[in-house]
Design an enzyme around this catalytic site. Structure first.
Site, short mmCIF file in Angstrom:
data_model
loop_
_atom_site.label_atom_id
_atom_site.label_comp_id
_atom_site.label_asym_id
_atom_site.label_seq_id
_atom_site.Cartn_x
_atom_site.Cartn_y
_atom_site.Cartn_z
N ASP A 196 -6.94 -4.72 7.82
CA ASP A 196 -6.28 -5.67 6.92
C ASP A 196 -5.69 -6.87 7.66
O ASP A 196 -5.15 -7.79 7.03
CB ASP A 196 -5.17 -4.96 6.12
CG ASP A 196 -5.73 -3.94 5.16
OD1 ASP A 196 -6.94 -3.98 4.88
OD2 ASP A 196 -4.95 -3.07 4.69
N ARG A 203 -2.13 -10.84 -5.34
CA ARG A 203 -2.24 -9.38 -5.49
C ARG A 203 -1.40 -8.66 -4.45
O ARG A 203 -0.87 -7.59 -4.72
CB ARG A 203 -3.71 -8.94 -5.31
CG ARG A 203 -4.60 -9.28 -6.48
CD ARG A 203 -5.95 -8.64 -6.32
NE ARG A 203 -5.82 -7.19 -6.12
CZ ARG A 203 -6.83 -6.37 -5.94
NH1 ARG A 203 -8.06 -6.84 -5.93
NH2 ARG A 203 -6.64 -5.09 -5.76
N ASN A 244 0.81 -1.22 0.00
CA ASN A 244 0.00 0.00 0.00
C ASN A 244 0.84 1.27 0.00
O ASN A 244 0.33 2.35 -0.30
CB ASN A 244 -1.00 -0.02 1.16
CG ASN A 244 -2.09 -1.05 0.91
OD1 ASN A 244 -2.26 -1.52 -0.22
ND2 ASN A 244 -2.83 -1.42 1.96
#
Ligand code: EPU
Length: 421
Positions: free
Chosen positions: A305, A397, A23
């Site tokens: 998360d 991902r 991120n």
């Protein structure tokens, strides 16, 4: 669509390096658009969301060269201001190109990201912020069409602390005319990494690491070079892999400041944690796993998360615990899959109640999103017998070859390539 086959029961033990933060990379990469020339991002993780962002930047005309975790981005020949649906549908973070394109070129057309696997994820704060800075924004045929002369500094208050909106407005503000104040800005370390990159590019930003950012726009920025911070969610996932298998792990390059809340919860579940500079050592020292409730919150709180991974961990605790997600109220797609492995979990609104069971039993389970997949892998490591985690493209991902890292640490986990999984 590959799958993982895990023979559970091995203890995770050993030392490992944490990869760069997904991120952070997803914000640093589009930030390179803000200056013409070659920026260099070190410690970039090799994972699919990074490749998706690279493809989007290539589509805009950015030249990329990615070797040994060093990503060079040459933004000298940007030809397009359009982020088409084909790219954005793969990854919501594509919306990060909106602020940089608009502020540097005065126009941007970016596909609306839409919902995600576990529910709606609005971007109203990004758009309202840009409008306050003088942008004209139309939504048409699934696209955000944004235009402006030079953006103007503005006072912006976010009703909710948002990582993406803070990143987008910060990137827009560095080239705006005048001063922008962002109140209730996100404090996540990935935003700090972005702000530090912008400083290196010549931006003027005060209040970094606080929820009040003040940005004085400059006329031009220059390309820069930065180290991507390590991934606190990968780190947390690996720590839980050791904790759930009663193992022992050392994270070699990871500062505890990025994950204090997760470390505190791991301690209350019976783990011993020793911090030595930039190393974290965890050992599960209790006879069983102690139940420990978590509630997700913005940084420095317990990250949403990590919620799915914690749920997997608590499913074999000695008692009942709750997991409450206050950031994404619907993020519980992993629960029915964990139940297939023998977990006893019920979800009421945004609260999962987990009754710890003695053991999980391997089964076939389906990944539904990135962190859900991570929770299934963790459960599979602890389960008796064989667990097959299907559709691991979700995992790819956001984790850099997690199965290889886990194998180094003693797990029996194989990737099986195939179309039908
Ligand atoms: N929100 C709004 N309006 C907005 C933006 C956000 O209401 O315009 C709300 C969201 O609905 C949510 C909250 O604000 O309830 C926080 O969302 P945020 O904008 O912070 O999330 P994001 O920027 O879209 C990033 C991470 C996510 C992570 C969240 C929360 C990136 C690329 N993504 O998303 O990461 O869950 O922050 O920490 O940085 C992941 O890595 O698995 C992941 C989903």
């Amino acid at each position: 669509m590959d799958k993982f086959v895990i023979h559970g029961g091995n203890r995770i033990s050993g030392s490992i390096e944490v990869s760069g933060a997904k991120n952070a990379s997803l914000a640093l990469m589009p930030a390179s658009i803000l200056a013409s020339g070659s920026s260099i991002l070190h410690n970039t993780p090799e994972l699919n969301d990074v490749y998706t962002m690279m493809k989007l930047l290539n589509h805009l005309g950015v030249e990329t060269d990615f070797q040994n975790h060093t990503l060079r981005l040459n933004t000298g020949k940007i030809v397009s201001r359009d982020a088409p649906y084909e790219h954005v549908k793969k990854m919501r973070a594509s919306v990060y190109v909106l602020g940089p394109l608009l502020t540097r070129f005065g126009t941007a057309k970016v596909s609306l990201p839409g919902g995600c696997a576990w529910g709606p994820r609005p971007i109203n704060l990004h758009l309202e912020g840009l409008k306050k800075m003088g942008a004209e924004i139309d939504l048409s045929e699934g696209y955000i069409i944004a235009r402006s002369n030079r953006l103007s500094g503005a006072k912006i208050y976010f009703d909710v602390s948002s990582v993406g909106a803070t990143g987008n407005i910060l990137m827009a503000a560095v080239l705006a005319k005048g001063t922008t104040a962002i109140n209730n800005a996100a404090l996540e370390p990935e935003i700090t990494n972005l702000a530090e990159f912008l400083l290196k590019m010549g931006a003027k930003i005060n209040g970094i690491n606080t929820s009040s950012l003040e940005i004085e726009g400059v006329d031009e920025l220059k390309p820069a070079e930065i180290n991507t911070i390590p991934d606190r969610i990968e780190a947390g996932t690996l720590l839980i892999a050791a904790a759930i298998t009663r193992g022992e792990i050392t994270l070699e390059n990871f500062s505890p400041k990025y994950c204090e809340a997760v470390l505190a919860k791991l301690e209350s579940s019976g783990c011993k944690i020793i911090v030595d500079g930039n190393k974290i050592h965890l050992k599960n020292v209790s006879d069983g796993i102690l139940p420990s409730d978590v509630t997700t919150a913005i940084y420095p709180g317990f990250p949403t998360d990590m919620q799915a991974q914690w749920t997997a961990y608590m499913s074999i605790a000695d008692g009942t615990s709750t997991v409450t997600d206050t950031i994404y109220l619907d993020r519980f797609k992993h629960v029915p899959e964990l139940v297939r492995l023998g977990a006893s979990i019920s979800v009421n609104e945004n609260i999962a109640v987990i009754k710890g069971t003695k053991k999980l039993l391997g089964a076939k389970v389906m990944s539904t999103d990135l962190r859900a997949s991570a929770s299934l892998v963790l459960a599979g490591l602890a389960a008796e017998g064989t667990t097959e985690v299907l559709r691991v493209y979700h995992l790819d991902r956001g984790y850099q070859r997690i199965e290889e890292k886990l194998r180094t640490l003693g797990a029996d986990i194989q990737r099986v390539e195939g179309k039908e999984y």
